[in-house]
Scaffold this motif. Structure first.
Motif, PDB file in Angstrom:
ATOM      1  N   ILE A   1     -19.915  -7.476  -9.460  1.00  0.00           N
ATOM      2  CA  ILE A   1     -19.766  -9.024  -8.830  1.00  0.00           C
ATOM      3  C   ILE A   1     -20.706  -9.062  -7.527  1.00  0.00           C
ATOM      4  CG2 ILE A   1     -17.764  -8.342  -7.576  1.00  0.00           C
ATOM      5  CD1 ILE A   1     -17.006 -11.237  -8.090  1.00  0.00           C
TER       6      ILE A   1
ATOM      7  N   ASP B   1     -23.507  -7.641  -7.610  1.00  0.00           N
ATOM      8  CA  ASP B   1     -24.911  -8.135  -7.937  1.00  0.00           C
ATOM      9  C   ASP B   1     -25.073  -9.448  -8.218  1.00  0.00           C
ATOM     10  OD1 ASP B   1     -25.644  -5.168  -8.031  1.00  0.00           O
ATOM     11  OD2 ASP B   1     -24.763  -4.879  -9.850  1.00  0.00           O
ATOM     12  N   GLU B   2     -23.981 -10.023  -8.938  1.00  0.00           N
ATOM     13  CA  GLU B   2     -24.020 -11.412  -9.310  1.00  0.00           C
ATOM     14  C   GLU B   2     -23.998 -12.372  -8.170  1.00  0.00           C
ATOM     15  OE1 GLU B   2     -20.624 -14.409 -10.633  1.00  0.00           O
ATOM     16  OE2 GLU B   2     -20.564 -12.856 -11.757  1.00  0.00           O
TER      17      GLU B   2
ATOM     18  N   ARG C   1     -27.384 -14.826  -7.661  1.00  0.00           N
ATOM     19  CA  ARG C   1     -27.110 -16.193  -7.486  1.00  0.00           C
ATOM     20  C   ARG C   1     -27.721 -16.630  -6.165  1.00  0.00           C
ATOM     21  NH1 ARG C   1     -21.802 -18.783  -9.627  1.00  0.00           N
ATOM     22  NH2 ARG C   1     -22.902 -20.758  -9.824  1.00  0.00           N
TER      23      ARG C   1
END
Length: 190
Positions: free
Chosen positions: A9, A11-12, A16
């Motif tokens: 998460i 990395d996400e 983004r």
């Protein structure tokens, strides 16, 4: 692909945020050196959704985003946090300092970035005025000095004594010994 290679998460969040930052920088022709901009995620912050740290020696701005805020906000709100921190990064890179003054306010308005980010977590402690005609209250996320020793503090509005409540348990105290007693009585629930 092994589990170690699976994106997290964090990395996400960084991916983004970087994509959004690149779009904002390009759309508004911001003079931000993306090579001198780093990103990280924290789980420690309890009330701030983001921060921007400046390493004066390396002239690198690090935007720190809070995972819990990402999980609680919708994307539009979190994207506002990213834009807010980009304004700080721009100020650091251009002027070597940053704050929430007029210069910040002007660019934040251009980027549709909030001047201040809303809190994403309920406070752990509630401070309240004990004055009969006063409704002052404040939340605290950490055991600050007024939380630990409320007897040494007065309501800033009317001057009356204050009490502190441990929000999860409902336990209250008005003295340093009351704080210690509440903490001991709650044990692991503290």
């Amino acid at each position: 692909m092994t589990d170690a290679d699976d994106p997290t998460i964090d990395d996400e969040i960084v991916a983004r945020a970087r994509i959004h930052a690149r779009e904002v920088i390009s759309e508004h022709d911001l003079e931000i050196d993306r090579n001198a901009l780093e990103w990280t995620v924290t789980t420690r912050a309890r009330r701030r959704a983001g921060a921007c740290r400046w390493n004066r020696a390396d002239e690198v701005a690090t935007i720190v985003l809070t995972r819990q805020a990402y999980e609680r906000y919708d994307w539009e709100t979190f994207a506002g946090v990213v834009r807010h921190e980009l304004v700080h990064a721009w100020e650091y890179q251009q002027f070597g300092e940053s704050g929430h003054g007029e210069r910040f306010h002007d660019l934040a308005a251009t980027l549709d970035a909030p001047r201040y980010c809303e809190t994403f977590a309920e406070p752990r402690y509630a401070l309240r005025c004990l004055g009969a005609d006063c409704d002052w209250s404040a939340g605290r996320h950490r055991a600050s000095k007024p939380v630990k020793a409320p007897g040494g503090y007065r309501c800033g509005r009317c001057g009356s004594d204050i009490e502190v409540e441990h929000v999860d348990s409902g336990r209250t105290w008005t003295t340093a010994s009351g704080f210690g007693g509440a903490k001991a009585a709650l044990g692991k629930r503290w």
